[in-house]
Design an enzyme around this catalytic site. Structure first.
Site, PDB file in Angstrom:
ATOM      1  CG  ASP A   1       2.039   3.314   7.400  1.00 27.21           C
ATOM      2  OD1 ASP A   1       0.934   3.873   7.337  1.00 27.21           O
ATOM      3  OD2 ASP A   1       2.481   2.597   6.487  1.00 27.21           O
TER       4      ASP A   1
ATOM      5  NE  ARG B   1      -3.431  10.403   3.514  1.00 18.71           N
ATOM      6  CZ  ARG B   1      -2.565   9.406   3.465  1.00 18.71           C
ATOM      7  NH1 ARG B   1      -1.640   9.354   2.527  1.00 18.71           N
ATOM      8  NH2 ARG B   1      -2.576   8.454   4.393  1.00 18.71           N
TER       9      ARG B   1
ATOM     10  CD  GLU C   1      -0.951  -0.713   5.251  1.00 19.53           C
ATOM     11  OE1 GLU C   1       0.146  -0.733   4.676  1.00 19.53           O
ATOM     12  OE2 GLU C   1      -1.633   0.335   5.374  1.00 19.53           O
TER      13      GLU C   1
ATOM     14  CD  GLU D   1       4.221   5.700   1.173  1.00 21.62           C
ATOM     15  OE1 GLU D   1       4.567   5.079   2.200  1.00 21.62           O
ATOM     16  OE2 GLU D   1       3.072   5.627   0.681  1.00 21.62           O
TER      17      GLU D   1
END
Length: 651
Positions: free
Chosen positions: A354, A308, A382, A275
């Site tokens: 996600d 990660r 989220e 990202e």
């Protein structure tokens, strides 16, 4: 001298450590044997409880008529403790100070049960050595993501106005809450490391040291998120190539200075080549090359790099159905199994996408037999209501953990969660979202624990017995309720782009993010089979690869994650896909309405501030749930042309 118990600022909720939780212990006689900083923490806790409730605490005296004995018998770093009760005395022994701290809080959790009957000597030890929270906190307020990225509980506990807050009494109180449920590590800044945050590694390491000093009395080890490009951003080099000797030398120096400031520094968390974050791909290097460079710098000090595995193409062509974001972590990292250093931990999201309300467990977790793994969960909600909706995630996490434990692969050695805490008076914004943080800690200590038992433990500590039944009814099942009125059958997303709150069925459908549902007039879902789709199902070992490959054997709750099926496809429940969508969305709203009624009935059993906050949030949850129901049902009625067999209003 005993360490004093942190004093919460006025108006801050005590969460699961109200003063009444210490009454059973504080009204009795306690002997403490041993010395060291964490023993002084225990002494301070007992002394405060005795001062409040009339008990007595002594140090290192000869055995006598004591109700509780807390004894340190060694000088190692063990977190284990032994517990027993006989002849009217409860005894906790430990060979390490951390073990004594955890044993003490075990007594607090037991309450009166710690002082009744007899209990044979039992040894308690955490299954996982690292039980960690990642804070996505920004030092400087980000123009898009704010003070805390994906934070729903106010500002940061650690940072404000571009610097450390300095309110270390509350940071100490936070460490205390974490120690009660067994969390022992915290990363204090966002994995998306911006320019200001990058400097925490060098000229601002003193601010990190101040936070570490506040957390240390409760056994919390501090970690830092760093940018892979630090040698360029901070060191003036023209490269961050992990095989360049100058780069390795720069990192070695930075690590040495970090440990000078923080002798028990835990290490780094790194998001790379993901990202927009920089990483080793820019230099033609692998992620093992990048992780091992940092691991080598940390190794002399006992530090760890958490690397990660959230690496995927976020510029995907939505027209190309052969590209599959779900495949990415496995495709990137399985070829590197066995190449990571021993103190390089690959941190893998529990699902392949996600943190959706429903997705399968990532196949990567069981495929890396020669790599140390941490499983990453998301306590901050989220995609599960953003702490405006009641959504207790314990059952989701427990299902994922048990799935991993049932595989032939190596499983995982650490559990990590994205924190849901901020500077809100209730810590998590929604008072009931505290249950997610507590549940994470207890599951990290004992992954096979019954999450419902943990929920009831949290309710008892936080609220007492009076409202327990009603609170259990509100929380238990709330995850499945949320699933009912949002994205169906594992397809995921369908959220507003950017902030991810509220429904937008096609919000990401034609975007580069790889989060598609492929609904058309004939059906819905993503074909991830080997036979005709992206092949993702084949990343699992048998028998799950075979289970997911077939429409006939794929579990209903994941059907649309793995297969594109017609609206008339009959589920194992006996319903068609389209009728399931209609029914669950109506049911979900009805369940929220019932939960709100139960909550309202508890008004006289709760503090007015807690009750008022949750009542207000239930109003928003109901509004949002109805919007989800109406948008999802209307979209699929219009798409499919199939009416609701029960004739309910769909717009």
């Amino acid at each position: 001298m005993p360490h004093p118990v942190p004093v919460l600022p006025e108006g801050v909720d005590p969460a699961w450590l109200p003063p009444t939780a210490f009454r059973p212990l504080g009204s009795r006689r306690t002997l403490i044997r041993g010395s060291g900083p964490l023993v002084e923490t225990v002494h301070g806790e007992v002394a405060e409880a005795c001062a409040r409730f009339g008990g007595r605490v002594v140090r290192d005296a000869a055995p006598g008529p004591y109700d509780l004995v807390l004894e340190l018998t060694g000088d190692d770093s063990s977190e284990a403790f032994a517990y027993e009760r006989a002849d009217g005395c409860t005894t906790v022994t430990a060979t390490g100070q951390r073990g004594l701290l955890y044993g003490f809080f075990h007594v607090v959790r037991l309450g009166e049960d710690a002082f009744g009957g007899d209990t044979q000597r039992t040894r308690h030890s955490p299954v996982l050595g690292v039980r960690m929270l990642d804070h996505w906190d920004n030092v400087a307020v980000h123009p898009v993501m704010g003070q805390v990225e994906r934070g729903y509980a106010g500002g940061s506990l650690f940072w404000a106005d571009g610097r450390a807050r300095g309110e270390f009494e509350r940071v100490r109180a936070y460490g205390r809450l974490l120690a009660v449920c067994g969390i022992n590590a915290v990363a204090v800044n966002n994995v998306n490391v911006h320019e200001t945050e990058a400097r925490l590694l060098t000229d601002r390491i003193g601010e990190v040291a101040d936070i570490a000093r506040a957390l240390r009395p409760y056994g919390i080890r501090t970690h830092l998120s760093v940018t892979f490009a630090a040698p360029i951003v901070l060191g003036g080099l023209e490269t961050a190539d992990p095989l360049d000797g100058r780069v390795r030398e720069w990192w070695a120096g930075a690590v040495a200075r970090a440990y000078e400031a923080i002798p028990d520094f835990g290490g780094f968390v790194v998001k790379a080549d993901s990202e927009g974050q920089p990483g080793p791909f820019a230099y033609g290097r692998t992620h093992a090359d990048g992780a091992n460079m940092l691991a080598a710098a940390l190794e002399p000090y006992g530090g760890t790099v958490h690397w990660r595995a959230f690496v995927y193409d976020h510029r995907q062509d939505w027209r190309d159905r052969t590209t599959d974001r779900a495949r990415a972590a496995y495709d990137h990292f399985v070829p590197l199994d066995g190449e990571f250093a021993g103190n390089a931990v690959l941190q893998v999201k529990h699902g392949p996408m996600d943190f959706q309300v429903r997705e399968p467990v990532s196949p990567l977790i069981s495929a890396m037999s020669h790599t140390t793994l941490a499983v990453e969960l998301q306590a901050t909600q989220e995609y599960t209501g953003q702490q405006r909706h009641v959504c207790w995630l314990g059952p989701m996490w427990s299902e994922a953990i048990r799935f991993v434990e049932g595989q032939e692969g190596p499983g995982f050695e650490e559990l990590v969660a994205v924190s849901n805490v901020g500077d809100d008076p209730f810590w998590t914004g929604h008072p009931l979202a505290q249950a997610n943080l507590y549940t994470f800690g207890r599951l990290a200590w004992q992954p096979d624990a019954d999450p419902v038992g943990i929920l009831d433990e949290w309710i008892g500590l936080t609220f007492g017995a009076g409202p327990a039944a009603g609170l259990h009814a509100v929380l238990d099942g709330s995850w499945r309720t949320y699933e009912k009125y949002t994205a169906p059958l594992g397809v995921g997303f369908m959220v507003q782009p950017g902030h991810h709150y509220g429904p937008s069925v096609d919000g990401y459908e034609y975007s580069p993010w790889g989060t598609y549902h492929f609904a058309d007039r004939d059906g819905i879902g993503v074909d991830r089979s080997v036979a005709s789709g992206t092949g993702y199902a084949g990343q699992y070992a048998k028998p799950w690869a075979e289970v997911y490959e077939s429409v006939e054997t794929c579990p209903d709750e994941l059907l649309l994650f793995f297969h594109h099926v017609p609206y008339g496809q009959v589920l194992k429940s006996g319903k068609t896909v389209i009728q399931h969508i209609y029914d669950t969305h109506f049911e979900g709203v009805e369940e929220v309405e019932e939960a709100a009624r139960v909550w309202e009935s508890l008004a006289g059993l709760l503090t007015p501030a807690r009750h008022a906050r949750v009542t207000e949030l239930f109003g928003e949850q109901l509004r949002s749930a109805r919007e989800w129901r109406d948008q999802i049902n209307s979209y699929f009625l219009r798409k499919s042309g199939v009416p609701d067999e029960r004739g309910r209003v769909i717009y």
